[in-house]
Design a protein around this motif. Structure first.
Motif, PDB file in Angstrom:
ATOM      1  N   SER A 115       0.682  -1.277  -0.243  1.00  0.00           N
ATOM      2  CA  SER A 115       0.053   0.386   0.264  1.00  0.00           C
ATOM      3  C   SER A 115       0.928   0.817  -0.423  1.00  0.00           C
ATOM      4  CB  SER A 115      -1.272   0.506   1.742  1.00  0.00           C
ATOM      5  OG  SER A 115       0.192   0.262   2.581  1.00  0.00           O
ATOM      6  N   THR A 116       0.249   2.064  -0.336  1.00  0.00           N
ATOM      7  CA  THR A 116       0.704   3.578  -0.452  1.00  0.00           C
ATOM      8  C   THR A 116       0.684   4.322   1.034  1.00  0.00           C
ATOM      9  OG1 THR A 116      -0.807   4.976  -1.027  1.00  0.00           O
ATOM     10  CG2 THR A 116       1.078   4.123  -3.002  1.00  0.00           C
ATOM     11  N   GLY A 117       1.718   4.467   1.740  1.00  0.00           N
ATOM     12  CA  GLY A 117       1.463   5.259   3.152  1.00  0.00           C
ATOM     13  C   GLY A 117       2.406   6.386   3.040  1.00  0.00           C
ATOM     14  N   SER A 118       2.239   7.317   4.080  1.00  0.00           N
ATOM     15  CA  SER A 118       3.101   8.320   3.790  1.00  0.00           C
ATOM     16  C   SER A 118       3.648   7.953   4.974  1.00  0.00           C
ATOM     17  CB  SER A 118       2.664   9.986   4.694  1.00  0.00           C
ATOM     18  OG  SER A 118       1.215   9.429   5.796  1.00  0.00           O
ATOM     19  N   ASP A 119       5.831   8.237   5.268  1.00  0.00           N
ATOM     20  CA  ASP A 119       6.181   8.321   6.360  1.00  0.00           C
ATOM     21  C   ASP A 119       6.165   8.720   7.678  1.00  0.00           C
ATOM     22  OD1 ASP A 119       7.549   5.808   5.526  1.00  0.00           O
ATOM     23  OD2 ASP A 119       8.615   7.631   4.627  1.00  0.00           O
TER      24      ASP A 119
END
Lengths: 414, 414, 414, 414
Positions: B165-169
């Motif tokens: 999945s995309t995910g913000s750090d």
């Protein structure tokens, strides 16, 4: 490899469209998941087969155009099979782990490459380009057969034993009795020299001296092979090559691959079916073919014996047209089933013909580097595209391989 | 296992719907092909996880109803994991070969079973039934964590290194310095006795004598672990258990699983990301955790030390709510990160508590039979559903396992 | 490790001579070829055992003398077992390939080192030196037991089934019936604190809380174990730990190691002999001991339970004096066979005691680095030198090991 | 196999005494322990070689006498190698575990059987008996070569790198430059038809058509092979057969077996020695021989090419007389080193000649069952008894075997 002439380019475009379309047609009934799985290191997923044959055209045809940009540069590593000259590659046993790209993406890739190749074929092309496209189509056809043999193995690994396709059994008819037909004797020539395409390993044409011998008029049947089993063939070490007996014991072989324990039914592309006693036995290793021949008081033919007999026959038989058909009982006079039904193991180790030269460049890796540890098979099978086989065609597999459509024809010294 | 009361049945239905729905939500972004693949024998395909948890309800809940007919009797063999009492099962390493049933068919199966369980929950049920449904949901949650760890491993096996999945750090922030907090000393009680669900292996509650000791206030960070590597930790045999050193050499370990060669980035559920130096190090084996502790002049905590400290803390932290979040730097006073982020290896071999009794029947195979060759981990991870963890929870894996979200907290004798 | 006082040095010289001489006496009936062979990676050749124990004195005693020159510097690599701190070593599985040095050369080496150690012992030595010599002798005694278990395995691998020695069977007598004796309950202390030698892993002495329990008055007999087999014990997966069942299937276990197919005879140091139904069953793995206990409705004791009961008993039993004697039927009231006959598997994984410290330097590798993947056994066997065992002694082996003289005593919760 | 006439019986007795004595002489410098060890499954202990060749005479000569009683009936199982027809046998990889019977007992066995055979040879014997005794002596000579190659491998496995024997190096002299000598072209006859002994696999004599070709005048030297290494031969996949490259990577091959890392010295029967740059390179696999040939722009000869050239040459060279001598630089005009120094890999897979018939009975297992997966070598080596080789002799080993004295001669198409 002799090459198509420039004038043939228009028909090459048609041929390209037809062959590429066949790959899609053969996998039409399979789900994305069916096309994903790899049931053993020697097999490949259906999706990978579709992608690799496309990569072959991209690498060896499109990349020759100076302005071509790869469809996806990262895929080169994934879909190169074994061409060390053009870079490293994903390990074969892990092809089944590539859930990405998806089947849908691979189908897009095919369309993209097909369009680009057709653009080339629409213009004047030189002989070399024509010959490479032709090689790519022969390669595609090899993978059509592999797609069928690999999916058969994959579905077999599922306890539900699902069928690749529904198919009606051919009504069992008695096959012609086995008899032996004398072969050519003395100096013969074998290997490719005719018009049309051939792989590098079929050349050069060369002389071979044949001792007096005869070939069986047809392949060994399921009933004949069952008699070998009932006679204790799998329990008698003296019938086997040493390496074969070690394999029987290590793998606990008791019958051909896909045969059920009852010895009267087997898993097929159409699911579990009753074995036709008159049809050619299929899915035998070289070791089993050799042991059967010894038990039967015969031997396997050499590839030169096989070829010198086959060259006079029409290239026809139970080969792949639209959909695969189960092996069938032999009918008629003279040598039957030389083409189609099952590949026939020969006693010849796969090696180079005198004066053999590989193709230049990376395509030189196509055949030559496999010339150790394998045995030659001849004649094509029910899964070989009908226009892919010829008398000089040399297929090769390790002596313990069984997942191809492999059978046995006997020979005798005279 | 203590059991839910009958009055709780209405909320059990809601809980059932929510937990079962979470499994679907977690796999929503994955293709049929992603859900098909099995990248190692210890992992399972996502599809199989969805089917197996459904089979668990069918086998242990629905099949108790005298008129229940199985959804598909052939699937029993496919989706039984390891319950020998209820019949033989498909070999674990071959789960990835089951292209049939398809993901779509498995989702139909889930709906069918969900409806049937909800029918049961809609009526009055006895305490035993409630407790089995509860067990099934706890089991489902375990497989939610496995679904994430297994797909992480599967995607890692793809050279394209696709993200789950995309995910913000989370912006990297400095973590609180490491210090040691004295633990309980003398006779303590550990094990489950409170209200609510617990697995059989958490009981009976019993006394343990603890020697003077202290626990680190937080987990070991990526930066701290990198220092171990830079100091030659993977090349110095005297830091390792004998079996650990043999593993390092055989597997050529040089860094945690998923770390890149550069030691500053790693493969994660969000693809390859820069490692946060302040976040807990993750994907360590017991052998690595133990060697790190020795290098650091410390040791791993025992599970009793861990539990006696954890029992006083609120069960909160970086646990799984809607979607998994990467490990984060520790902030604050006192013991941090005891729950969530990473499972913490303890020095305790997984075994039975004094007076341990397995559940009756096939469910007795749930935990007890794994009590050899594994080490206990505590505290849950970023992939553990937030309401699934508790102070007495005992997770366990072999000492060379690394694909779970596993890290390390240090302890010291005092 | 507590150490001998300086005054004891004279008797240490005598002790040294006696223990070193016992190794020679135990191998006196074996040929150079018997002493050469290594029948599995876990075992060592007899010759290697004789050389390695000598190397131990050379490395840890003689090399402390500033002017000592090694007997043969090249042998250091050959006869170091696993002390990474003092250099690399020959791979364990290849010890059986060292035809050079010969047995005669190894015996010369022993004499040389013995003389040099005796020179040291003849003078005043400090406490540290005395303690290292003592450790070397304890180490030598461990290898005396290994010499017997390894040669038993080696001779078993020979289809001629030769005997290590002739020996008269003890006449079979009925053993005392099994009953259970209540153990200590509540807080106890275990671990070494008394005078005399102990290994580092027996310390520190520490408190353990014991739940109510009882120990069987004697070891399980051959007849009792045969009943387990006849009841289908090896075919019922639910009796086994998961890892144990996998081992049973992979290794095709159907009976204890060395038992013949007839279940009434077994290979022993005296050749194939009829099993005494009343004597303790021997050559069981942990997995088998555990499965038997489950079948019997009991469990294995913990090591703390075992030790707290054993500490009150005299250290006597069927231990090794001049030559090994077969296990014997138990007689008498109360706990029998706690020492000698067979090592008794406990349910305790081998780990460190609270506050455990390894020895300084290379000797710190002696015990601590094996604290994973092994189970504790207690009490010594017929092959354990009579003055080598004590209540706190912790032996340890992987759960699938069977070639030691290993048996089982049951325990119960109360 | 053609057979000795009855009149030859007296000289057969002398021949028997001489050949049997040579085996003893070759092992005279080895200890009981040296003769015990087996360093890999493909090799056998020296003691076993001595016993097996004796068993061969007992089984196939003495047991034909109606009143013969076996020396020790239990040994039949131990010393049968692979003759399935005469009963089961001890597993090959475990031959090194047979410490009993001892070397001394095996030598007694040899004397007993020798006496009994000499008793038979002292009387009139028929042609069949004479031919079997002759076969037994040829067999004994094959095991003399194996004894040397097996002990070389065994001693190499010892880090002390002990020598089989002391031996003075032949002073290095420049070898004749490599050039190519045209071979026979067109129809030739190969295979045995002359007087004297030959194995079954050398018959029948038959016609083969040879394409234009040439053979190198001598074997490839150490200096030439070192140039291949320095040019990156072991790092360039396109030089190798596919199976060869897989072997290079799996086995981490970087140089011939026994070569030291410095590429200028190697382990030999005389210990570690400087390589003579002009002497034939030795201990190459087929894969290495083939890759070298490809690198050199040449190929390996076929066995028919080799034989048609060798038949005209005197059977002389660096063969085994009393003790083995290291390979030597080639001198002189024309084809050199065709016999002796090193066996020469051919490109011919080992198979049957047209019309091949195995010997009757158990002796039919001698050669025929190994006709898969092996390549033919020709010409004998420094370890081949001088009167054991002939132009038609076919040795065969798997393509990855390196422990025999194997080298390479180049060939070219013309």
């Amino acid at each position: 490899m002799t090459t198509a002439s420039i004038q043939a380019a228009p028909s090459l475009a048609e041929h390209f469209a037809r062959v590429r379309g066949s790959s899609i047609a053969l996998s039409a009934g399979l789900s994305a998941e069916d096309m994903q799985i790899q049931s053993m290191p020697d097999a490949s997923p259906g999706k990978w087969n579709l992608a690799h044959t496309t990569w072959f055209f991209e690498q060896f045809v499109l990349a020759r155009e100076h302005d071509y940009r790869p469809y996806n540069a990262d895929w080169h590593y994934l879909f190169n099979s074994y061409y060390q000259s053009v870079g490293p590659m994903h390990a074969r046993p892990h092809r089944g782990l590539l859930s990405r790209p998806s089947l849908a993406e691979v189908l897009d890739y095919r369309r993209y490459v097909d369009d680009a190749v057709q653009d080339i074929l629409a213009s004047d092309i030189n002989e070399e380009m024509a010959s490479i496209v032709t090689l790519g189509l022969q390669h595609e056809q090899q993978h059509q057969e592999l797609l069928l043999t690999d999916i058969l193995h994959a579905l077999y690994s599922n306890p539900l034993k699902p069928a690749y396709s529904t198919g009606s059994d051919t009504p069992a008819t008695a096959s012609v009795p086995m008899n032996f037909v004398n072969g050519h004797e003395g100096l013969v020539q074998v290997g490719h020299d005719a018009e049309g395409f051939a792989f590098d390993n079929e050349s050069p044409r060369h002389r071979v001296w044949l001792a007096p011998h005869a070939l069986a008029n047809r392949a060994v049947t399921n009933a004949e092979y069952a008699a070998f089993i009932h006679d204790g063939g799998y329990r008698e070490p003296t019938l086997w090559l040493s390496e074969g007996w070690a394999t029987v014991q290590r793998e606990q072989w008791q019958r051909p691959l896909y045969w059920q324990r009852d010895l009267v039914s087997a898993f097929t592309l159409h699911g579990v079916r009753t074995l036709d006693p008159h049809a050619p036995v299929c899915h035998l290793s070289y070791f089993e073919a050799d042991a059967f021949a010894r038990w039967a008081g015969a031997r396997l033919p050499t590839e030169a014996e096989w070829e010198s007999a086959a060259v006079a026959l029409p290239v026809t038989g139970n080969l792949l047209r639209d959909a695969p058909c189960m092996p069938r009982a032999a009918q008629g006079e003279g040598l039957q089933q030389m083409y189609g039904d099952v590949w026939e193991w020969t006693s010849s180790a796969y090696g180079s013909y005198p004066g053999f030269k590989t193709l230049p460049g990376a395509l030189g890796e196509y055949n030559g580097k496999f010339m150790s540890g394998q045995m030659v098979l001849r004649g094509g099978s029910l899964a070989t595209p009908y226009d892919h086989i010829r008398p000089t065609y040399r297929n090769f597999f390790p002596p313990d391989a069984r997942w191809q459509f492999m059978g046995v024809r006997l020979a005798q010294d005279r």
